[in-house]
Scaffold this active site. Sequence first.
Site, PDB file in Angstrom:
ATOM      1  N   ALA A   1       2.027   9.265  -9.325  1.00 19.25           N
ATOM      2  CA  ALA A   1       1.749   9.651  -7.927  1.00 19.25           C
ATOM      3  C   ALA A   1       2.975  10.331  -7.321  1.00 19.25           C
ATOM      4  O   ALA A   1       2.870  11.369  -6.649  1.00 19.25           O
ATOM      5  CB  ALA A   1       1.365   8.423  -7.106  1.00 19.25           C
ATOM      6  N   LYS A   2       4.159   9.769  -7.576  1.00 19.57           N
ATOM      7  CA  LYS A   2       5.385  10.352  -7.013  1.00 19.57           C
ATOM      8  C   LYS A   2       5.719  11.685  -7.683  1.00 19.57           C
ATOM      9  O   LYS A   2       6.197  12.614  -7.023  1.00 19.57           O
ATOM     10  CB  LYS A   2       6.546   9.362  -7.136  1.00 19.57           C
TER      11      LYS A   2
ATOM     12  N   GLY B   1       3.468   5.768   7.933  1.00 19.64           N
ATOM     13  CA  GLY B   1       4.007   4.482   7.458  1.00 19.64           C
ATOM     14  C   GLY B   1       5.305   4.140   8.173  1.00 19.64           C
ATOM     15  O   GLY B   1       6.249   3.650   7.558  1.00 19.64           O
TER      16      GLY B   1
ATOM     17  N   TYR C   1       2.304   4.470  -9.776  1.00 17.90           N
ATOM     18  CA  TYR C   1       3.367   4.879  -8.840  1.00 17.90           C
ATOM     19  C   TYR C   1       4.139   6.097  -9.359  1.00 17.90           C
ATOM     20  O   TYR C   1       4.357   7.067  -8.622  1.00 17.90           O
ATOM     21  CB  TYR C   1       4.305   3.698  -8.628  1.00 17.90           C
TER      22      TYR C   1
ATOM     23  N   ASP D   1      -5.358   5.198   8.203  1.00 17.11           N
ATOM     24  CA  ASP D   1      -5.134   5.107   6.758  1.00 17.11           C
ATOM     25  C   ASP D   1      -4.953   6.541   6.244  1.00 17.11           C
ATOM     26  O   ASP D   1      -5.878   7.357   6.327  1.00 17.11           O
ATOM     27  CB  ASP D   1      -6.372   4.448   6.129  1.00 17.11           C
ATOM     28  N   VAL D   2      -3.763   6.837   5.699  1.00 18.99           N
ATOM     29  CA  VAL D   2      -3.481   8.229   5.292  1.00 18.99           C
ATOM     30  C   VAL D   2      -4.366   8.704   4.135  1.00 18.99           C
ATOM     31  O   VAL D   2      -4.440   9.900   3.871  1.00 18.99           O
ATOM     32  CB  VAL D   2      -1.993   8.439   4.922  1.00 18.99           C
TER      33      VAL D   2
HETATM   34  P1  NAP Z   1       7.396  -0.338   3.279  1.00 16.98           P
HETATM   35  O1  NAP Z   1       8.540  -1.053   3.890  1.00 16.98           O
HETATM   36  O2  NAP Z   1       6.312  -1.125   2.641  1.00 16.98           O
HETATM   37  O3  NAP Z   1       6.731   0.640   4.367  1.00 16.98           O
HETATM   38  C1  NAP Z   1       5.607   1.410   4.071  1.00 16.98           C
HETATM   39  C2  NAP Z   1       4.704   1.438   5.290  1.00 16.98           C
HETATM   40  O4  NAP Z   1       3.553   2.245   4.976  1.00 16.98           O
HETATM   41  C3  NAP Z   1       4.188   0.041   5.668  1.00 16.98           C
HETATM   42  O5  NAP Z   1       4.207  -0.156   7.060  1.00 16.98           O
HETATM   43  C4  NAP Z   1       2.758   0.098   5.149  1.00 16.98           C
HETATM   44  O6  NAP Z   1       1.874  -0.770   5.828  1.00 16.98           O
HETATM   45  C5  NAP Z   1       2.403   1.541   5.418  1.00 16.98           C
HETATM   46  N1  NAP Z   1       1.198   1.939   4.716  1.00 16.98           N
HETATM   47  C6  NAP Z   1       0.728   1.461   3.532  1.00 16.98           C
HETATM   48  N2  NAP Z   1      -0.440   2.045   3.218  1.00 16.98           N
HETATM   49  C7  NAP Z   1      -0.731   2.903   4.229  1.00 16.98           C
HETATM   50  C8  NAP Z   1      -1.801   3.778   4.484  1.00 16.98           C
HETATM   51  N3  NAP Z   1      -2.827   3.879   3.635  1.00 16.98           N
HETATM   52  N4  NAP Z   1      -1.773   4.512   5.617  1.00 16.98           N
HETATM   53  C9  NAP Z   1      -0.754   4.406   6.510  1.00 16.98           C
HETATM   54  N5  NAP Z   1       0.300   3.587   6.315  1.00 16.98           N
HETATM   55  C10 NAP Z   1       0.315   2.841   5.186  1.00 16.98           C
HETATM   56  O7  NAP Z   1       7.935   0.703   2.213  1.00 16.98           O
HETATM   57  P2  NAP Z   1       9.338   1.465   2.108  1.00 16.98           P
HETATM   58  O8  NAP Z   1      10.138   0.798   1.080  1.00 16.98           O
HETATM   59  O9  NAP Z   1       9.914   1.741   3.445  1.00 16.98           O
HETATM   60  O10 NAP Z   1       8.810   2.807   1.444  1.00 16.98           O
HETATM   61  C11 NAP Z   1       8.534   3.973   2.191  1.00 16.98           C
HETATM   62  C12 NAP Z   1       8.291   5.101   1.205  1.00 16.98           C
HETATM   63  O11 NAP Z   1       9.439   5.272   0.386  1.00 16.98           O
HETATM   64  C13 NAP Z   1       7.112   4.854   0.258  1.00 16.98           C
HETATM   65  O12 NAP Z   1       6.428   6.047   0.016  1.00 16.98           O
HETATM   66  C14 NAP Z   1       7.810   4.360  -0.998  1.00 16.98           C
HETATM   67  O13 NAP Z   1       7.036   4.598  -2.147  1.00 16.98           O
HETATM   68  C15 NAP Z   1       9.064   5.206  -0.971  1.00 16.98           C
HETATM   69  N6  NAP Z   1      10.171   4.664  -1.752  1.00 16.98           N
HETATM   70  C16 NAP Z   1      10.706   3.443  -1.458  1.00 16.98           C
HETATM   71  C17 NAP Z   1      11.769   2.973  -2.219  1.00 16.98           C
HETATM   72  C18 NAP Z   1      12.432   1.643  -1.933  1.00 16.98           C
HETATM   73  O14 NAP Z   1      13.251   1.210  -2.737  1.00 16.98           O
HETATM   74  N7  NAP Z   1      12.121   0.982  -0.827  1.00 16.98           N
HETATM   75  C19 NAP Z   1      12.257   3.726  -3.273  1.00 16.98           C
HETATM   76  C20 NAP Z   1      11.683   4.955  -3.554  1.00 16.98           C
HETATM   77  C21 NAP Z   1      10.644   5.417  -2.772  1.00 16.98           C
HETATM   78  P3  NAP Z   1       1.603  -2.247   5.157  1.00 16.98           P
HETATM   79  O15 NAP Z   1       2.916  -2.945   5.231  1.00 16.98           O
HETATM   80  O16 NAP Z   1       0.559  -2.837   6.036  1.00 16.98           O
HETATM   81  O17 NAP Z   1       1.147  -1.986   3.752  1.00 16.98           O
END
Ligand code: NAP
Length: 261
Positions: free
Chosen positions: A158-159, A12, A155, A62-63
């Site tokens: 899962a986490k 991702g 969510y 797709d992971v």
């Molecule tokens: P993000 O900006 O949406 O980036 C996630 C990336 O993963 C996107 O490019 C997405 O593609 C890709 N993705 C989605 N489904 C996938 C799959 N099946 N296989 C491969 N890639 C896939 O999210 P982020 O905020 O950076 O979050 C990154 C991680 O941190 C996630 O695990 C999230 O749960 C965790 N997290 C985030 C926050 C926060 O506040 N941002 C807080 C706690 C934890 P698409 O855009 O095409 O879906």
Amino acid sequence: MRFENKVALVTGAGVGIGKAIALALAKEGADVIINDINGESANAAADEIKKLGRQALLVIADVSSEDEVHNMVEKSIEAFGRIDILINNAGISDQIVPTLEQKVDRWQHLMDVHLRGCYLCSKETGKYMVEQRYGRIVNIASVVGLGGLPYRTAYGPAKAGIIMLTKNLAIEWARYNINVNSVSPGYILTEMVQKGIELGVADDKTVKRRTPMGRLGRTEEIAEPVLFLLSDAASFVNGANLPVDGGWTAFGSYGDAFEIP
Ligand code: NAP
């Protein structure tokens, strides 16, 4: 540089936290395999890595798919001969609706991307890490895996599952010089969160009030603690979960801040 001659796979990694980790690793000397499900942004991220003078391999996969993860890891091994670092970061957001209105398919999809994805990527990559007797894995969990939050019935579990998977893999693979840790971010201002604020499904005012530091985090503020866990400075840290959340998890009782709508 802390990661010279190391090969890292970041899932991702096209945008957000994953991209920040990938760039931080490249700045510290690592070659990076950029995985994402979305080609356009991932391509741009891979170009940025190359501009830093490092090698970048883009693998769209797709992971949550066993076959696609298998092919991604085989392609990476073909290109680099090894994978030293794995960052399980790919994720999607919850529907954020009452459980009785939640679509079971969406629940399952979210569990598949987060928990099954983390398991599959660890398993396929772990095979080579065990062989080479070296590996560093960091799983991106969340504060929502540590404490309940309304409407996150996919969510949150899962986490929480990712935090427990981290511990299980850490104790199983410690003997092979593989460290597995997780980082639990609080609210980080990525495009996903920004979109949520604009759509009214994320309330940044409440988040800021609930976060002792009074603000959302930046993606680099997740990347740096991740790099610490991957580095030799953390060689005896194994199976740990590090909240990186501006004090969110330390602030135990928060019912007053989050009223169930
Ligand atoms: P993000 O900006 O949406 O980036 C996630 C990336 O993963 C996107 O490019 C997405 O593609 C890709 N993705 C989605 N489904 C996938 C799959 N099946 N296989 C491969 N890639 C896939 O999210 P982020 O905020 O950076 O979050 C990154 C991680 O941190 C996630 O695990 C999230 O749960 C965790 N997290 C985030 C926050 C926060 O506040 N941002 C807080 C706690 C934890 P698409 O855009 O095409 O879906």
